[in-house]
Motif scaffolding. Structure first.
Motif, PDB file in Angstrom:
ATOM      1  N   HIS A  19       0.823  -1.211   0.000  1.00  0.00           N
ATOM      2  CA  HIS A  19       0.000   0.000   0.000  1.00  0.00           C
ATOM      3  C   HIS A  19       0.863   1.270   0.000  1.00  0.00           C
ATOM      4  O   HIS A  19       0.482   2.278  -0.582  1.00  0.00           O
ATOM      5  CB  HIS A  19      -0.991  -0.044   1.175  1.00  0.00           C
ATOM      6  CG  HIS A  19      -1.998  -1.153   1.024  1.00  0.00           C
ATOM      7  ND1 HIS A  19      -2.694  -1.699   2.075  1.00  0.00           N
ATOM      8  CD2 HIS A  19      -2.422  -1.830  -0.085  1.00  0.00           C
ATOM      9  CE1 HIS A  19      -3.496  -2.652   1.622  1.00  0.00           C
ATOM     10  NE2 HIS A  19      -3.340  -2.753   0.317  1.00  0.00           N
ATOM     11  N   HIS A  42      -7.008  -7.615  -8.434  1.00  0.00           N
ATOM     12  CA  HIS A  42      -7.365  -8.547  -7.351  1.00  0.00           C
ATOM     13  C   HIS A  42      -7.752  -7.690  -6.149  1.00  0.00           C
ATOM     14  O   HIS A  42      -6.955  -7.485  -5.233  1.00  0.00           O
ATOM     15  CB  HIS A  42      -6.186  -9.457  -7.002  1.00  0.00           C
ATOM     16  CG  HIS A  42      -5.762 -10.361  -8.130  1.00  0.00           C
ATOM     17  ND1 HIS A  42      -5.097  -9.909  -9.229  1.00  0.00           N
ATOM     18  CD2 HIS A  42      -5.914 -11.697  -8.302  1.00  0.00           C
ATOM     19  CE1 HIS A  42      -4.857 -10.924 -10.052  1.00  0.00           C
ATOM     20  NE2 HIS A  42      -5.338 -12.023  -9.510  1.00  0.00           N
ATOM     21  N   SER A 101      -6.667  -2.120  -0.778  1.00  0.00           N
ATOM     22  CA  SER A 101      -6.224  -1.307  -1.921  1.00  0.00           C
ATOM     23  C   SER A 101      -7.378  -0.543  -2.581  1.00  0.00           C
ATOM     24  O   SER A 101      -7.177   0.599  -3.023  1.00  0.00           O
ATOM     25  CB  SER A 101      -5.459  -2.166  -2.930  1.00  0.00           C
ATOM     26  OG  SER A 101      -6.188  -3.325  -3.287  1.00  0.00           O
ATOM     27  N   GLU A 119     -12.817  -8.302  -8.881  1.00  0.00           N
ATOM     28  CA  GLU A 119     -12.773  -9.346  -7.848  1.00  0.00           C
ATOM     29  C   GLU A 119     -13.625 -10.525  -8.324  1.00  0.00           C
ATOM     30  O   GLU A 119     -14.758 -10.346  -8.744  1.00  0.00           O
ATOM     31  CB  GLU A 119     -13.281  -8.790  -6.509  1.00  0.00           C
ATOM     32  CG  GLU A 119     -13.459  -9.795  -5.402  1.00  0.00           C
ATOM     33  CD  GLU A 119     -12.199 -10.598  -5.060  1.00  0.00           C
ATOM     34  OE1 GLU A 119     -11.134 -10.005  -4.857  1.00  0.00           O
ATOM     35  OE2 GLU A 119     -12.306 -11.850  -5.016  1.00  0.00           O
ATOM     36  N   ASP A 146     -12.633 -11.830 -13.806  1.00  0.00           N
ATOM     37  CA  ASP A 146     -11.220 -12.185 -13.706  1.00  0.00           C
ATOM     38  C   ASP A 146     -10.383 -10.925 -13.982  1.00  0.00           C
ATOM     39  O   ASP A 146     -10.615 -10.224 -14.973  1.00  0.00           O
ATOM     40  CB  ASP A 146     -10.919 -13.281 -14.734  1.00  0.00           C
ATOM     41  CG  ASP A 146      -9.447 -13.599 -14.792  1.00  0.00           C
ATOM     42  OD1 ASP A 146      -8.976 -14.365 -13.946  1.00  0.00           O
ATOM     43  OD2 ASP A 146      -8.752 -13.048 -15.677  1.00  0.00           O
ATOM     44  N   ASP A 167      -2.247  -8.059  -7.421  1.00  0.00           N
ATOM     45  CA  ASP A 167      -2.014  -8.554  -6.056  1.00  0.00           C
ATOM     46  C   ASP A 167      -2.719  -9.901  -5.857  1.00  0.00           C
ATOM     47  O   ASP A 167      -3.671 -10.007  -5.079  1.00  0.00           O
ATOM     48  CB  ASP A 167      -2.546  -7.486  -5.073  1.00  0.00           C
ATOM     49  CG  ASP A 167      -2.371  -7.884  -3.623  1.00  0.00           C
ATOM     50  OD1 ASP A 167      -1.456  -8.676  -3.325  1.00  0.00           O
ATOM     51  OD2 ASP A 167      -3.149  -7.390  -2.788  1.00  0.00           O
TER      52      ASP A 167
HETATM   53  C1  SAM Z   1      -4.460 -10.571  -1.774  1.00  0.00           C
HETATM   54  S1  SAM Z   1      -6.179 -10.407  -2.005  1.00  0.00           S
HETATM   55  C2  SAM Z   1      -6.369  -8.755  -2.527  1.00  0.00           C
HETATM   56  C3  SAM Z   1      -6.064  -7.708  -1.508  1.00  0.00           C
HETATM   57  C4  SAM Z   1      -6.212  -6.290  -2.008  1.00  0.00           C
HETATM   58  N1  SAM Z   1      -5.501  -6.086  -3.251  1.00  0.00           N
HETATM   59  C5  SAM Z   1      -5.707  -5.294  -0.990  1.00  0.00           C
HETATM   60  O1  SAM Z   1      -4.531  -4.910  -1.041  1.00  0.00           O
HETATM   61  O2  SAM Z   1      -6.500  -4.854  -0.142  1.00  0.00           O
HETATM   62  C6  SAM Z   1      -6.444 -11.288  -3.497  1.00  0.00           C
HETATM   63  C7  SAM Z   1      -7.892 -11.295  -3.994  1.00  0.00           C
HETATM   64  O3  SAM Z   1      -7.899 -11.733  -5.357  1.00  0.00           O
HETATM   65  C8  SAM Z   1      -9.082 -12.474  -5.592  1.00  0.00           C
HETATM   66  N2  SAM Z   1      -8.836 -13.243  -6.827  1.00  0.00           N
HETATM   67  C9  SAM Z   1      -8.175 -14.423  -6.982  1.00  0.00           C
HETATM   68  N3  SAM Z   1      -8.025 -14.710  -8.287  1.00  0.00           N
HETATM   69  C10 SAM Z   1      -8.601 -13.682  -8.990  1.00  0.00           C
HETATM   70  C11 SAM Z   1      -8.724 -13.365 -10.372  1.00  0.00           C
HETATM   71  N4  SAM Z   1      -8.229 -14.183 -11.321  1.00  0.00           N
HETATM   72  N5  SAM Z   1      -9.340 -12.218 -10.720  1.00  0.00           N
HETATM   73  C12 SAM Z   1      -9.850 -11.380  -9.778  1.00  0.00           C
HETATM   74  N6  SAM Z   1      -9.758 -11.609  -8.454  1.00  0.00           N
HETATM   75  C13 SAM Z   1      -9.128 -12.744  -8.061  1.00  0.00           C
HETATM   76  C14 SAM Z   1      -9.267 -13.270  -4.331  1.00  0.00           C
HETATM   77  O4  SAM Z   1     -10.616 -13.671  -4.192  1.00  0.00           O
HETATM   78  C15 SAM Z   1      -8.821 -12.255  -3.268  1.00  0.00           C
HETATM   79  O5  SAM Z   1      -9.925 -11.523  -2.784  1.00  0.00           O
END
Ligand code: SAM
Length: 292
Positions: A19, A42, A101, A119, A146, A167
């Motif tokens: 962050h 993500h 984020s 997400e 995705d 992420d």
């Molecule tokens: C590490 S967390 C994200 C944290 C966020 N970026 C933050 O910093 O607050 C990863 C997220 O990606 C989601 N995720 C996993 N594969 C994904 C994809 N292919 N596309 C979108 N989201 C995805 C998961 O459900 C999870 O909520």
């Protein structure tokens, strides 16, 4: 299969480096009046209630953001980027929340800047939509899709300025390859994209994933863009350590982000190391392909 839930990890040392870096990127984009577009592939749930069952299970924030916010240091004496991060977090922490984020981007962007949050996990998406919907922000789009597919569909943005945060949870070993492919595809259509990729530093205990981040960084560097990486280690890389730290790999980084991040992280690791008897926190920022 999607099982990762970021609430268990909200506000930990990995969120701190990620962050800080992301705020540095947004700050730099804000130096020009022309609007920009942010992509969060993500997104997670957007904000996290630190009192809920998941966040309070291991209380990972206690060894991350809480250490830094509780130093008692006057903000004025801190590096500028760290000051910005703490100032942004404070209103959330006052409500016993941590900004993910999406909340960070939404708070830092201007009314004219665009934000795309992606997400895939249905329950996380519902939380994201509810948490971000409360803000009633203009030019913010929440997508249940995705993240890589979203990037293909939505880039390059108009105007052609902006940044991407990638992420992933890295639960599957194949996710490292997906990052490389995703970044490659973006650069085919949007050469100027500024991209931040977060990655874990994993000890031998991680089995097949041990060394995967390092390999991913090598392959990202081979794309030939200016890039640097910044890492923090919160413990020694012993075989049994598990995740002993994490890093951000920044492609097409804005000017001086490396030094801003380094100053902030040098201060952060002092706090991460100070109150943990078995910890030897350290940070390292290094250019891979210099920006000429
Ligand atoms: C590490 S967390 C994200 C944290 C966020 N970026 C933050 O910093 O607050 C990863 C997220 O990606 C989601 N995720 C996993 N594969 C994904 C994809 N292919 N596309 C979108 N989201 C995805 C998961 O459900 C999870 O909520």
């Amino acid at each position: 299969m999607l099982s990762y839930q970021h609430a268990f990890h909200a506000g930990n040392h990995a969120d701190v480096i990620k962050h800080l870096c992301w705020i540095g990127v947004i700050n730099s984009l804000k130096k020009k009046d022309k609007p920009f577009t942010l992509f969060d592939t993500h997104a997670g749930a957007g904000t996290y209630d630190l009192n809920d069952a998941m966040s309070s299970k291991n209380k990972e924030y206690e060894t991350g953001i809480s250490r830094i916010i509780n130093t008692g240091a006057e903000h004025d004496s801190l590096p500028e980027l760290l000051k910005n991060y703490l100032t942004l977090c404070e209103p959330f922490l006052a409500k016993h929340q941590y900004p993910g984020s999406p909340a960070i981007s939404a708070t830092a962007k201007r009314a004219t800047d665009n934000l795309h949050l992606m997400e895939l996990h249905p329950a996380e998406f519902d939380k994201l939509e509810a948490n971000m919907g409360k803000l009633h922000l203009r030019k913010m789009h929440v997508h249940k899709r995705d993240g890589y597919e979203g990037l293909r569909a939505l880039t390059p943005p108009k105007p052609n300025r902006g940044a991407i945060l990638i992420d992933p949870p890295y639960e599957r070993a194949s996710e490292y390859g997906e990052v490389i492919k995703g970044v490659e595809q973006v650069f085919k259509r949007w050469q100027q994209a500024q991209i931040v990729v977060w990655y874990p530093l994993l000890s031998e205990r991680a089995g097949a994933k041990h060394g995967a981040s390092e390999l991913m960084c090598d392959k990202l560097a081979a794309l030939g863009k200016p890039c640097f990486k910044a890492e923090i280690c919160v413990e020694k890389n012993t075989p049994e350590a598990g995740m002993y730290g994490s890093g951000v790999f920044v492609l097409n980084p804005p000017w001086q982000l490396d030094s801003q991040l380094e100053s902030a992280l040098q201060n952060v690791v002092l706090q991460l190391g100070a109150k943990s008897s078995d910890s030897s926190a350290s940070t390292h920022v290094s250019w891979i392909n210099e920006d000429h």
